[in-house]
Design a protein around this motif. Structure first.
Motif, PDB file in Angstrom:
ATOM      1  N   PHE A  85     -73.692  10.420  78.133  1.00  0.00           N
ATOM      2  CA  PHE A  85     -74.668  11.351  77.572  1.00  0.00           C
ATOM      3  C   PHE A  85     -73.988  12.571  76.968  1.00  0.00           C
ATOM      4  O   PHE A  85     -74.469  13.137  75.984  1.00  0.00           O
ATOM      5  CB  PHE A  85     -75.668  11.781  78.647  1.00  0.00           C
ATOM      6  N   LYS A  86     -72.870  12.992  77.567  1.00  0.00           N
ATOM      7  CA  LYS A  86     -72.135  14.126  77.021  1.00  0.00           C
ATOM      8  C   LYS A  86     -71.606  13.786  75.619  1.00  0.00           C
ATOM      9  O   LYS A  86     -71.632  14.621  74.701  1.00  0.00           O
ATOM     10  CB  LYS A  86     -70.980  14.488  77.946  1.00  0.00           C
ATOM     11  N   ILE A  87     -71.136  12.546  75.452  1.00  0.00           N
ATOM     12  CA  ILE A  87     -70.631  12.108  74.147  1.00  0.00           C
ATOM     13  C   ILE A  87     -71.773  12.002  73.134  1.00  0.00           C
ATOM     14  O   ILE A  87     -71.649  12.412  71.979  1.00  0.00           O
ATOM     15  CB  ILE A  87     -69.905  10.760  74.290  1.00  0.00           C
ATOM     16  N   ILE A  88     -72.916  11.439  73.592  1.00  0.00           N
ATOM     17  CA  ILE A  88     -74.064  11.270  72.695  1.00  0.00           C
ATOM     18  C   ILE A  88     -74.595  12.619  72.219  1.00  0.00           C
ATOM     19  O   ILE A  88     -74.936  12.800  71.042  1.00  0.00           O
ATOM     20  CB  ILE A  88     -75.177  10.471  73.402  1.00  0.00           C
ATOM     21  N   GLU A  89     -74.668  13.590  73.136  1.00  0.00           N
ATOM     22  CA  GLU A  89     -75.250  14.895  72.811  1.00  0.00           C
ATOM     23  C   GLU A  89     -74.244  15.860  72.169  1.00  0.00           C
ATOM     24  O   GLU A  89     -74.631  16.927  71.710  1.00  0.00           O
ATOM     25  CB  GLU A  89     -75.810  15.527  74.088  1.00  0.00           C
ATOM     26  N   ARG A  90     -72.967  15.472  72.159  1.00  0.00           N
ATOM     27  CA  ARG A  90     -71.950  16.356  71.592  1.00  0.00           C
ATOM     28  C   ARG A  90     -72.128  16.483  70.077  1.00  0.00           C
ATOM     29  O   ARG A  90     -72.317  15.485  69.381  1.00  0.00           O
ATOM     30  CB  ARG A  90     -70.557  15.798  71.904  1.00  0.00           C
ATOM     31  N   LYS A  91     -72.076  17.690  69.590  1.00  0.00           N
ATOM     32  CA  LYS A  91     -72.193  17.928  68.158  1.00  0.00           C
ATOM     33  C   LYS A  91     -70.829  17.789  67.501  1.00  0.00           C
ATOM     34  O   LYS A  91     -69.856  18.421  67.906  1.00  0.00           O
ATOM     35  CB  LYS A  91     -72.759  19.329  67.899  1.00  0.00           C
ATOM     36  N   SER A  92     -70.753  16.947  66.490  1.00  0.00           N
ATOM     37  CA  SER A  92     -69.486  16.691  65.820  1.00  0.00           C
ATOM     38  C   SER A  92     -69.024  17.922  65.047  1.00  0.00           C
ATOM     39  O   SER A  92     -69.830  18.646  64.460  1.00  0.00           O
ATOM     40  CB  SER A  92     -69.626  15.501  64.857  1.00  0.00           C
ATOM     41  N   LYS A  93     -67.704  18.157  65.060  1.00  0.00           N
ATOM     42  CA  LYS A  93     -67.151  19.276  64.307  1.00  0.00           C
ATOM     43  C   LYS A  93     -67.264  19.038  62.801  1.00  0.00           C
ATOM     44  O   LYS A  93     -67.275  19.980  62.016  1.00  0.00           O
ATOM     45  CB  LYS A  93     -65.677  19.479  64.691  1.00  0.00           C
ATOM     46  N   ILE A  94     -67.317  17.767  62.415  1.00  0.00           N
ATOM     47  CA  ILE A  94     -67.437  17.416  61.004  1.00  0.00           C
ATOM     48  C   ILE A  94     -68.769  16.710  60.806  1.00  0.00           C
ATOM     49  O   ILE A  94     -68.932  15.553  61.194  1.00  0.00           O
ATOM     50  CB  ILE A  94     -66.272  16.516  60.544  1.00  0.00           C
ATOM     51  N   ASP A  95     -69.741  17.404  60.235  1.00  0.00           N
ATOM     52  CA  ASP A  95     -71.076  16.851  60.040  1.00  0.00           C
ATOM     53  C   ASP A  95     -71.127  16.125  58.701  1.00  0.00           C
ATOM     54  O   ASP A  95     -71.174  16.753  57.635  1.00  0.00           O
ATOM     55  CB  ASP A  95     -72.118  17.972  60.091  1.00  0.00           C
ATOM     56  N   LYS A 133     -72.684   6.854  88.037  1.00  0.00           N
ATOM     57  CA  LYS A 133     -73.334   8.121  87.712  1.00  0.00           C
ATOM     58  C   LYS A 133     -72.413   9.009  86.884  1.00  0.00           C
ATOM     59  O   LYS A 133     -72.844   9.635  85.906  1.00  0.00           O
ATOM     60  CB  LYS A 133     -73.751   8.842  88.993  1.00  0.00           C
ATOM     61  N   GLU A 134     -71.118   9.059  87.275  1.00  0.00           N
ATOM     62  CA  GLU A 134     -70.159   9.857  86.523  1.00  0.00           C
ATOM     63  C   GLU A 134     -69.979   9.302  85.115  1.00  0.00           C
ATOM     64  O   GLU A 134     -69.880  10.060  84.144  1.00  0.00           O
ATOM     65  CB  GLU A 134     -68.809   9.884  87.260  1.00  0.00           C
ATOM     66  N   ALA A 135     -69.954   7.968  85.009  1.00  0.00           N
ATOM     67  CA  ALA A 135     -69.813   7.343  83.692  1.00  0.00           C
ATOM     68  C   ALA A 135     -71.023   7.638  82.813  1.00  0.00           C
ATOM     69  O   ALA A 135     -70.891   7.884  81.613  1.00  0.00           O
ATOM     70  CB  ALA A 135     -69.632   5.835  83.847  1.00  0.00           C
ATOM     71  N   THR A 136     -72.212   7.623  83.420  1.00  0.00           N
ATOM     72  CA  THR A 136     -73.440   7.912  82.675  1.00  0.00           C
ATOM     73  C   THR A 136     -73.436   9.342  82.148  1.00  0.00           C
ATOM     74  O   THR A 136     -73.840   9.607  81.007  1.00  0.00           O
ATOM     75  CB  THR A 136     -74.671   7.691  83.570  1.00  0.00           C
ATOM     76  N   ASP A 147     -69.379   2.347  93.892  1.00  0.00           N
ATOM     77  CA  ASP A 147     -69.562   2.054  92.471  1.00  0.00           C
ATOM     78  C   ASP A 147     -70.751   2.806  91.899  1.00  0.00           C
ATOM     79  O   ASP A 147     -70.793   3.089  90.702  1.00  0.00           O
ATOM     80  CB  ASP A 147     -69.759   0.544  92.263  1.00  0.00           C
ATOM     81  N   GLN A 148     -71.727   3.131  92.753  1.00  0.00           N
ATOM     82  CA  GLN A 148     -72.870   3.909  92.287  1.00  0.00           C
ATOM     83  C   GLN A 148     -72.418   5.295  91.836  1.00  0.00           C
ATOM     84  O   GLN A 148     -72.857   5.804  90.811  1.00  0.00           O
ATOM     85  CB  GLN A 148     -73.912   4.022  93.398  1.00  0.00           C
TER      86      GLN A 148
END
Length: 282
Positions: free
Chosen positions: A179-189, A172-175, A167-168
């Motif tokens: 972060f990838k979603i949080i740091e992703r720049k939206s195509k529509i700002d 880690k993969e889920a984390t 589960d660890q």
């Protein structure tokens, strides 16, 4: 961190065995036989306890979604005579991997019962042989309980921690994904100040050969060449079954998504050229 906990568990078990052998090597030797058995039983129980919560969740969620959509659109379902179809779909989702799931539940019950019964077997062996050593080898009652407790419970704790290691890796993969979603720049700002801001809006809306599918469902086409013209002052209604693109059309008009192909015009101007805050405010 579970890896450090596992390391602590190994160190704790090793120290417990060394301490037990220092107190009385004869009783400790008998108790050592039960250490791997106790470890594996605890590891199996811990693994089942952490994994059964998520097993089959996808099929249950899909079945729940199907039931909700069917009930909400029951008039349409009945009018088209599709009751039997949705009942069969619901059954097939719940019967998915049912035999495997049933086998896992029986196996879990067996392992859990063996794990619980093991404590009594260990107690029977430890206290019967310990009582013999108290009469013949001078083993004290305090040392008997020390040896029993340290060797038994340290190996069980180690087994439970070991079962959590997979589960660890998942966490880690889920984390990373989060972060990838949080740091992703939206195509529509939506905060962008770029784009046209016409002084007045007439209200002529036109969809020209619009194609669209949602990013998370690329194989399902929602709009396939939609052509629609709405004149200013007209009242219009979008009518159709669930999933035909009614709400999608409004989402595209407000630029919550951009079209895949084609264009949407407001008063003859492609809405992608307009300032997004201005567009939504109108």
């Amino acid at each position: 961190d579970k890896l450090s906990l596992f390391s602590q568990g190994i160190a704790g078990t090793g120290f417990s065995l060394i301490y037990a052998y220092c107190l009385n090597w004869k009783l400790s030797l008998i108790m050592t036989i039960f250490v791997p058995i106790s470890f594996f039983c605890s590891a199996f129980v811990g693994k089942f306890a952490t994994s059964t919560k998520v097993k089959g969740s996808s099929s249950e969620e899909e079945a729940g979604r199907l039931a909700i959509e069917t009930v909400e659109n029951i008039k349409t379902v009945v009018s088209l005579g599709r009751e039997e179809y949705f009942i069969n779909e619901f059954k097939s989702l719940f019967n998915y991997k049912f035999r495997k799931y049933l086998f896992q539940q029986n196996l879990q019950g067996l392992v859990y019962s063996v794990s619980n019964a093991l404590l009594f077997f260990i107690q029977a062996a430890a206290f019967s042989f310990g009582f013999y050593l108290m009469k013949t080898d001078g083993l004290s009652t305090t040392d008997l309980y020390r040896i029993y407790a340290t060797t038994t419970f340290s190996s069980m704790i180690l087994g439970r921690v070991y079962s959590m290691l997979p589960d660890q890796r998942k966490s880690k993969e889920a984390t990373k994904t989060v972060f990838k979603i949080i740091e992703r720049k939206s195509k529509i700002d939506s905060l962008s100040e770029e784009g046209l801001k016409p002084e007045k809006v007439v209200g002529e809306i036109q969809f020209e050969n619009v194609h669209f599918h949602y990013p998370n469902r690329p194989n399902i086409k929602i709009l396939n060449g939609l052509n629609l013209k709405i004149n200013s002052g007209q009242s219009n209604a979008l009518v159709g079954p669930s999933g035909c693109g009614k709400s999608t059309t409004i989402s595209l008009l407000l630029r919550f998504y951009d079209v895949e192909n084609g264009a949407i015009y407001l008063d003859g101007v492609d809405i992608r050229k307009l300032n997004i805050n201005w567009l939504r405010s109108k």
